[in-house]
Design a protein around this motif. Structure first.
Motif, PDB file in Angstrom:
ATOM      1  N   VAL A 116       0.850  -1.194   0.000  1.00  0.00           N
ATOM      2  CA  VAL A 116       0.000   0.000   0.000  1.00  0.00           C
ATOM      3  C   VAL A 116       0.883   1.241   0.000  1.00  0.00           C
ATOM      4  N   CYS A 117       0.530   2.209  -0.837  1.00  0.00           N
ATOM      5  CA  CYS A 117       1.247   3.484  -0.912  1.00  0.00           C
ATOM      6  C   CYS A 117       0.378   4.545  -0.261  1.00  0.00           C
ATOM      7  N   ASP A 118       0.708   4.891   0.973  1.00  0.00           N
ATOM      8  CA  ASP A 118      -0.158   5.747   1.777  1.00  0.00           C
ATOM      9  C   ASP A 118       0.369   7.176   1.793  1.00  0.00           C
ATOM     10  N   PHE A 119      -0.324   8.044   1.037  1.00  0.00           N
ATOM     11  CA  PHE A 119       0.019   9.462   0.980  1.00  0.00           C
ATOM     12  C   PHE A 119      -1.048  10.304   1.682  1.00  0.00           C
ATOM     13  N   SER A 120      -1.763   9.711   2.620  1.00  0.00           N
ATOM     14  CA  SER A 120      -2.949  10.368   3.167  1.00  0.00           C
ATOM     15  C   SER A 120      -2.655  11.336   4.303  1.00  0.00           C
ATOM     16  N   LEU A 121      -1.733  10.999   5.190  1.00  0.00           N
ATOM     17  CA  LEU A 121      -1.590  11.741   6.430  1.00  0.00           C
ATOM     18  C   LEU A 121      -0.255  12.474   6.474  1.00  0.00           C
ATOM     19  N   TYR A 159      -9.553  18.430  -6.875  1.00  0.00           N
ATOM     20  CA  TYR A 159      -8.141  18.289  -6.550  1.00  0.00           C
ATOM     21  C   TYR A 159      -7.979  17.139  -5.555  1.00  0.00           C
ATOM     22  N   MET A 160      -6.749  16.808  -5.252  1.00  0.00           N
ATOM     23  CA  MET A 160      -6.467  15.824  -4.198  1.00  0.00           C
ATOM     24  C   MET A 160      -5.161  16.204  -3.523  1.00  0.00           C
ATOM     25  N   ARG A 161      -5.062  15.856  -2.255  1.00  0.00           N
ATOM     26  CA  ARG A 161      -3.812  16.107  -1.536  1.00  0.00           C
ATOM     27  C   ARG A 161      -3.005  14.825  -1.459  1.00  0.00           C
ATOM     28  N   VAL A 162      -1.714  14.948  -1.779  1.00  0.00           N
ATOM     29  CA  VAL A 162      -0.787  13.817  -1.756  1.00  0.00           C
ATOM     30  C   VAL A 162       0.379  14.211  -0.854  1.00  0.00           C
ATOM     31  N   ALA A 163       0.512  13.549   0.289  1.00  0.00           N
ATOM     32  CA  ALA A 163       1.575  13.871   1.254  1.00  0.00           C
ATOM     33  C   ALA A 163       2.835  13.092   0.902  1.00  0.00           C
ATOM     34  N   PHE A 164       3.965  13.802   0.778  1.00  0.00           N
ATOM     35  CA  PHE A 164       5.203  13.111   0.394  1.00  0.00           C
ATOM     36  C   PHE A 164       6.182  12.967   1.556  1.00  0.00           C
ATOM     37  N   CYS A 165       5.651  12.927   2.788  1.00  0.00           N
ATOM     38  CA  CYS A 165       6.509  12.595   3.939  1.00  0.00           C
ATOM     39  C   CYS A 165       6.529  11.075   4.086  1.00  0.00           C
ATOM     40  N   VAL A 166       6.972  10.420   3.018  1.00  0.00           N
ATOM     41  CA  VAL A 166       7.038   8.963   2.936  1.00  0.00           C
ATOM     42  C   VAL A 166       8.386   8.579   2.334  1.00  0.00           C
ATOM     43  N   ALA A 167       8.737   7.315   2.461  1.00  0.00           N
ATOM     44  CA  ALA A 167      10.021   6.843   1.946  1.00  0.00           C
ATOM     45  C   ALA A 167      10.055   6.914   0.414  1.00  0.00           C
ATOM     46  N   ASP A 168      11.260   7.046  -0.129  1.00  0.00           N
ATOM     47  CA  ASP A 168      11.435   7.121  -1.581  1.00  0.00           C
ATOM     48  C   ASP A 168      10.802   5.924  -2.288  1.00  0.00           C
ATOM     49  N   GLU A 169      10.952   4.745  -1.685  1.00  0.00           N
ATOM     50  CA  GLU A 169      10.432   3.553  -2.365  1.00  0.00           C
ATOM     51  C   GLU A 169       8.911   3.570  -2.474  1.00  0.00           C
ATOM     52  N   VAL A 170       8.243   4.226  -1.548  1.00  0.00           N
ATOM     53  CA  VAL A 170       6.784   4.345  -1.641  1.00  0.00           C
ATOM     54  C   VAL A 170       6.417   5.205  -2.844  1.00  0.00           C
ATOM     55  N   ILE A 171       7.130   6.310  -3.018  1.00  0.00           N
ATOM     56  CA  ILE A 171       6.891   7.176  -4.182  1.00  0.00           C
ATOM     57  C   ILE A 171       7.131   6.401  -5.469  1.00  0.00           C
ATOM     58  N   ASP A 172       8.242   5.674  -5.547  1.00  0.00           N
ATOM     59  CA  ASP A 172       8.572   4.925  -6.760  1.00  0.00           C
ATOM     60  C   ASP A 172       7.537   3.827  -7.016  1.00  0.00           C
ATOM     61  N   ARG A 173       7.123   3.138  -5.949  1.00  0.00           N
ATOM     62  CA  ARG A 173       6.182   2.028  -6.108  1.00  0.00           C
ATOM     63  C   ARG A 173       4.818   2.500  -6.602  1.00  0.00           C
ATOM     64  N   ALA A 174       4.487   3.765  -6.320  1.00  0.00           N
ATOM     65  CA  ALA A 174       3.166   4.281  -6.699  1.00  0.00           C
ATOM     66  C   ALA A 174       3.087   4.753  -8.146  1.00  0.00           C
ATOM     67  N   ALA A 175       4.218   4.830  -8.835  1.00  0.00           N
ATOM     68  CA  ALA A 175       4.248   5.462 -10.156  1.00  0.00           C
ATOM     69  C   ALA A 175       3.253   4.824 -11.125  1.00  0.00           C
ATOM     70  N   GLU A 176       3.283   3.511 -11.241  1.00  0.00           N
ATOM     71  CA  GLU A 176       2.391   2.846 -12.196  1.00  0.00           C
ATOM     72  C   GLU A 176       0.925   2.972 -11.766  1.00  0.00           C
ATOM     73  N   GLY A 177       0.666   2.916 -10.478  1.00  0.00           N
ATOM     74  CA  GLY A 177      -0.704   3.055 -10.000  1.00  0.00           C
ATOM     75  C   GLY A 177      -1.278   4.427 -10.293  1.00  0.00           C
ATOM     76  N   PHE A 178      -0.479   5.486 -10.122  1.00  0.00           N
ATOM     77  CA  PHE A 178      -0.947   6.830 -10.479  1.00  0.00           C
ATOM     78  C   PHE A 178      -1.279   6.896 -11.965  1.00  0.00           C
ATOM     79  N   ARG A 179      -0.429   6.293 -12.794  1.00  0.00           N
ATOM     80  CA  ARG A 179      -0.664   6.326 -14.239  1.00  0.00           C
ATOM     81  C   ARG A 179      -1.924   5.548 -14.600  1.00  0.00           C
ATOM     82  N   ARG A 180      -2.069   4.341 -14.061  1.00  0.00           N
ATOM     83  CA  ARG A 180      -3.221   3.510 -14.408  1.00  0.00           C
ATOM     84  C   ARG A 180      -4.529   4.148 -13.946  1.00  0.00           C
TER      85      ARG A 180
END
Length: 401
Positions: A39-44, A369-390
């Motif tokens: 799970v790529c959690d950018f919520s909080l 709009y949507m809020r995306v919090a990037f206080c997460v590890a780099d690998e979470v950002i990378d892992r989410a790339a395809e999901g954001f695109r799809r």
């Protein structure tokens, strides 16, 4: 007979709820089902960096103190020595002379804002705020009988001064600003703030009673790419700043912050007395004793803001490659991109199907709009790339069908 165990107002609040917390809870459900790494959690906006070493050392020293009443009550405004140190530090940031009597230690910025609104609002008084705005503001103002009045911002999320002027009415008691802004990451420019201060001076002079400028700025030190956050207290005499150490020291769970009052504010003594009384009677009593002593000894410490800036750039590359429209945040740790379809809640549900958690902009007063919090590890950002695109491709395909 109403069978509910709670008030009608609280029931309505619970049904509306905070979208941030809803998505956080949805993330917990998805992690339990699929595993946390899936799970790529950018919520909080929960900072994941460790506190600076200076804070850890200061905390250990404070824990080791054996003075009488080291963990007892103190004046409701906080320890005098702590307030003096905080005042000297805040005076540099805010560009005005501040003494201990101008500072009130609080249970975070949220506690500080509630203390401020308790002190200044009569029932029905209005607080004007630019949208998008932090979700909880509406509740904080309502807690004290006030009414939140959102006004639109410019397309670049800067202040729309004409909209603010049109919204200022006979019951306006304060204008509330948050810069760097949650959720947009924008920093309000000095020229717009100076114009706003001029507007508030004119309105206050006509009424013979101040309209306050209240600044909520827990992200002040999380500014990127050389951007500078203008001082609020230097702008306007009837101004207050509420802030916390949650973000720059990465200690949000410790609930420690302060309110600083412009020493030139009309009726300053009465205002500070009201703030201090509000701190007590709202049930805070005083800010945590241990945390007051800990932060006072490391006021210049800060997490490595460069880590957040690198993550911002990393997520910007992901969102850009996936085709999203967004503005690069100047500060905070949030993006606020447009959703590819107008229904931001529906789009956030599509992201959930990709095991990505974001918060719909509707919760911040900005549908689409949507809020995306990037206080997460780099690998979470990378892992989410395809999901954001799809998710974007699916949304656009569904809209075209």
């Amino acid at each position: 007979m109403d069978p509910s165990a709670v008030s009608r107002k609280m029931r309505a609040f619970m049904e509306g709820g905070s979208w941030i917390r809803k998505m956080f809870e949805e993330g917990a459900r998805l992690k339990a089902r699929h595993g946390a790494d899936a799970v790529c959690d950018f919520s909080l906006g929960n900072p994941d960096l460790s506190p600076p070493e200076a804070f850890t050392r200061s905390l250990w020293r404070a824990c080791g103190e054996e003075a009488p009443l080291a963990h007892g009550y103190m004046p409701n405004a906080g320890y005098g020595e702590v307030r003096e140190r905080v005042a000297r530090h805040a005076a540099v940031e805010q560009g005005v002379p501040l003494g201990a009597d101008d500072v009130l230690m609080t249970c975070g910025a949220a506690g500080g804002l509630n203390v401020v609104f308790k002190a200044i609002l009569d029932p029905g008084d209005e607080v004007v705020v630019p949208a998008p705005y932090f979700v909880e503001y509406r509740y904080y103002v309502d807690n004290h009988g006030g009414v939140l009045v959102p006004v639109p911002s410019r397309p670049d999320f800067g202040l729309d001064l004409a909209a603010i002027e049109a919204a200022v009415g006979p019951r306006t008691r304060a204008v509330l600003l948050n810069s760097p802004n949650n959720p947009t990451g924008v920093i309000y420019d000095a020229e717009s703030l100076a114009e706003l201060a001029g507007l508030l001076r004119r309105v206050s002079a006509r009424r013979g009673r101040p309209v306050y400028l209240v600044a909520d700025e827990p992200y002040r030190r999380l500014a990127f790419s050389g951007h500078r956050v203008p001082p609020f207290l230097a702008l306007y005499p009837d101004s207050l700043v509420a802030t916390s150490f949650s973000k720059d020291l990465s200690v949000p769970g410790e609930r420690i912050g302060y309110v600083a009052v412009n020493p030139a504010a009309a009726g300053r003594g009465e205002l500070l007395g009201a703030l201090t009384l509000a701190n007590r009677i709202l049930g805070y009593v005083n800010a945590p004793a241990l945390m007051q002593r800990a932060v006072a000894a490391c006021l210049d410490a800060c997490v490595d803001v460069g880590v957040y800036e690198r993550r911002r750039d990393r997520l910007a590359a992901v969102l850009e490659a996936a085709g999203y429209e967004f503005q690069l945040p100047m500060g905070t740790f949030y993006f606020f991109p447009k959703t590819p379809i107008p229904d931001d809640r529906a789009f956030v549900r599509l992201l959930q199907e990709e095991r990505i958690l974001a918060v719909p902009g509707s919760g911040f007063g900005a549908p689409g709009y949507m809020r995306v919090a990037f206080c997460v590890a780099d690998e979470v950002i990378d892992r989410a790339a395809e999901g954001f695109r799809r998710a974007r491709e699916r949304a656009l395909a569904g809209a075209a069908a």
